[in-house]
Design a protein around this motif. Sequence first.
Motif, short mmCIF file in Angstrom:
data_model
loop_
_atom_site.label_atom_id
_atom_site.label_comp_id
_atom_site.label_asym_id
_atom_site.label_seq_id
_atom_site.Cartn_x
_atom_site.Cartn_y
_atom_site.Cartn_z
N ASP A 131 0.83 -1.20 0.00
CA ASP A 131 0.00 0.00 0.00
C ASP A 131 0.87 1.25 0.00
O ASP A 131 1.79 1.37 0.81
N LEU A 132 0.58 2.18 -0.92
CA LEU A 132 1.26 3.47 -0.97
C LEU A 132 0.22 4.57 -0.97
O LEU A 132 -0.75 4.51 -1.72
N ASP A 133 0.42 5.58 -0.12
CA ASP A 133 -0.46 6.73 -0.04
C ASP A 133 0.34 7.98 -0.37
O ASP A 133 1.54 8.06 -0.08
N SER A 134 -0.38 8.97 -0.94
CA SER A 134 0.25 10.25 -1.26
C SER A 134 -0.67 11.40 -0.89
O SER A 134 -1.89 11.29 -1.04
N PRO A 135 -0.09 12.51 -0.44
CA PRO A 135 -0.90 13.70 -0.20
C PRO A 135 -1.28 14.41 -1.50
O PRO A 135 -2.09 15.33 -1.49
N VAL A 136 -0.72 13.98 -2.62
CA VAL A 136 -0.96 14.60 -3.92
C VAL A 136 -2.09 13.85 -4.65
O VAL A 136 -2.04 12.62 -4.77
N HIS A 137 -3.08 14.58 -5.12
CA HIS A 137 -4.14 13.96 -5.93
C HIS A 137 -3.52 13.40 -7.22
O HIS A 137 -2.61 14.02 -7.79
N ALA A 138 -3.99 12.25 -7.65
CA ALA A 138 -3.54 11.62 -8.91
C ALA A 138 -2.02 11.45 -8.96
O ALA A 138 -1.41 11.62 -10.01
N ARG A 139 -1.40 11.12 -7.83
CA ARG A 139 0.05 10.96 -7.74
C ARG A 139 0.55 9.79 -8.58
O ARG A 139 1.65 9.81 -9.12
N PHE A 140 -0.23 8.72 -8.69
CA PHE A 140 0.22 7.47 -9.30
C PHE A 140 -0.33 7.32 -10.71
O PHE A 140 -1.52 7.49 -10.95
N ASP A 141 0.57 6.98 -11.64
CA ASP A 141 0.14 6.71 -13.01
C ASP A 141 0.43 5.26 -13.35
O ASP A 141 0.85 4.47 -12.49
N VAL A 142 0.20 4.89 -14.60
CA VAL A 142 0.37 3.50 -15.01
C VAL A 142 1.82 3.04 -14.85
O VAL A 142 2.08 1.87 -14.53
N MET A 143 2.78 3.94 -15.04
CA MET A 143 4.19 3.56 -14.87
C MET A 143 4.50 3.26 -13.40
O MET A 143 5.25 2.33 -13.09
N ASP A 144 3.91 4.05 -12.49
CA ASP A 144 4.06 3.74 -11.07
C ASP A 144 3.45 2.38 -10.76
O ASP A 144 4.03 1.57 -10.04
N GLN A 145 2.27 2.15 -11.30
CA GLN A 145 1.60 0.88 -11.06
C GLN A 145 2.46 -0.29 -11.53
O GLN A 145 2.68 -1.24 -10.78
N GLU A 146 2.96 -0.22 -12.74
CA GLU A 146 3.79 -1.30 -13.27
C GLU A 146 5.07 -1.47 -12.47
O GLU A 146 5.49 -2.59 -12.17
N GLY A 147 5.70 -0.36 -12.10
CA GLY A 147 6.93 -0.43 -11.32
C GLY A 147 6.71 -1.05 -9.95
O GLY A 147 7.51 -1.87 -9.48
N LEU A 148 5.61 -0.68 -9.29
CA LEU A 148 5.34 -1.22 -7.95
C LEU A 148 4.80 -2.64 -8.00
O LEU A 148 5.03 -3.42 -7.08
N GLU A 149 4.14 -3.00 -9.09
CA GLU A 149 3.75 -4.41 -9.27
C GLU A 149 5.00 -5.28 -9.40
O GLU A 149 5.03 -6.41 -8.90
N GLU A 150 6.04 -4.75 -10.04
CA GLU A 150 7.30 -5.49 -10.14
C GLU A 150 7.95 -5.62 -8.76
O GLU A 150 8.47 -6.69 -8.42
N ILE A 151 7.94 -4.57 -7.97
CA ILE A 151 8.49 -4.65 -6.61
C ILE A 151 7.72 -5.68 -5.79
O ILE A 151 8.32 -6.49 -5.07
N ALA A 152 6.40 -5.69 -5.93
CA ALA A 152 5.57 -6.68 -5.22
C ALA A 152 5.91 -8.10 -5.68
O ALA A 152 5.97 -9.02 -4.87
N ARG A 153 6.13 -8.25 -6.99
CA ARG A 153 6.50 -9.57 -7.52
C ARG A 153 7.83 -10.04 -6.93
O ARG A 153 7.98 -11.20 -6.53
N LEU A 154 8.79 -9.13 -6.85
CA LEU A 154 10.09 -9.47 -6.27
C LEU A 154 9.95 -9.86 -4.80
O LEU A 154 10.60 -10.80 -4.32
N PHE A 155 9.09 -9.15 -4.06
CA PHE A 155 8.82 -9.49 -2.67
C PHE A 155 8.26 -10.91 -2.56
O PHE A 155 8.75 -11.72 -1.76
N MET A 156 7.26 -11.21 -3.36
CA MET A 156 6.64 -12.54 -3.30
C MET A 156 7.65 -13.63 -3.69
O MET A 156 7.70 -14.68 -3.08
N GLU A 157 8.46 -13.34 -4.70
CA GLU A 157 9.49 -14.28 -5.13
C GLU A 157 10.50 -14.55 -4.01
O GLU A 157 10.99 -15.66 -3.85
N SER A 158 10.80 -13.54 -3.22
CA SER A 158 11.78 -13.69 -2.13
C SER A 158 11.31 -14.65 -1.04
O SER A 158 12.12 -15.20 -0.30
N LEU A 159 10.01 -14.83 -0.95
CA LEU A 159 9.45 -15.70 0.10
C LEU A 159 9.54 -17.18 -0.25
O LEU A 159 9.30 -18.03 0.60
N GLY A 160 9.89 -17.46 -1.51
CA GLY A 160 10.04 -18.87 -1.94
C GLY A 160 8.79 -19.51 -2.41
O GLY A 160 7.74 -19.01 -2.51
#
Length: 160
Positions: A131-160
């Motif tokens: 979960d990521l929150d921002s004080p800025v309206h419309a802070r996240f775009d599709v590139m943020d989404q894709e980038g953070l989905e990759e970080i989430a994938r790496l996290f899940m992969e690290s768990l085995g």
Amino acid sequence: MFTTSSLSGTKPEQYAELAEQARALLHGERDRIANAANLSALIYHALPDLNWAGFYFFDGTELVVGPFQGLPACVRIPLDKGVCGAAASTRTTQRIDDVHAFPGHIACDSASNSELVVPLVHQGALVGVLDLDSPVHARFDVMDQEGLEEIARLFMESLG
């Protein structure tokens, strides 16, 4: 040991650099709490305009706050409430430009105006959400989404 530096280049290049830093942090470690704590800190300090970055883990009934960076958070979130609950129950990323217009939004921090929540799923089973929150309206775009989905994938992969 590890220091964060300002990300440089285009947004895709920045997320590639962030993913590289995440891989280095996660390398050889399988502990869910340790990895979530380090990733929360990495994301919070590397990305601009965030006021909260962290994890909620599914306990079989609801989401329970895990490691995070930011102000104290809501401890428990039902799957039928808020942006985190929507991401968890639908197993789809939620990118919300204005959380105040989101039905059932939970205002843990009244300063939050936009939110990005990535579900964490392993072999069809819900593990939690990033979960990521921002004080800025419309802070996240599709590139943020894709980038953070990759970080989430790496996290899940690290768990085995």
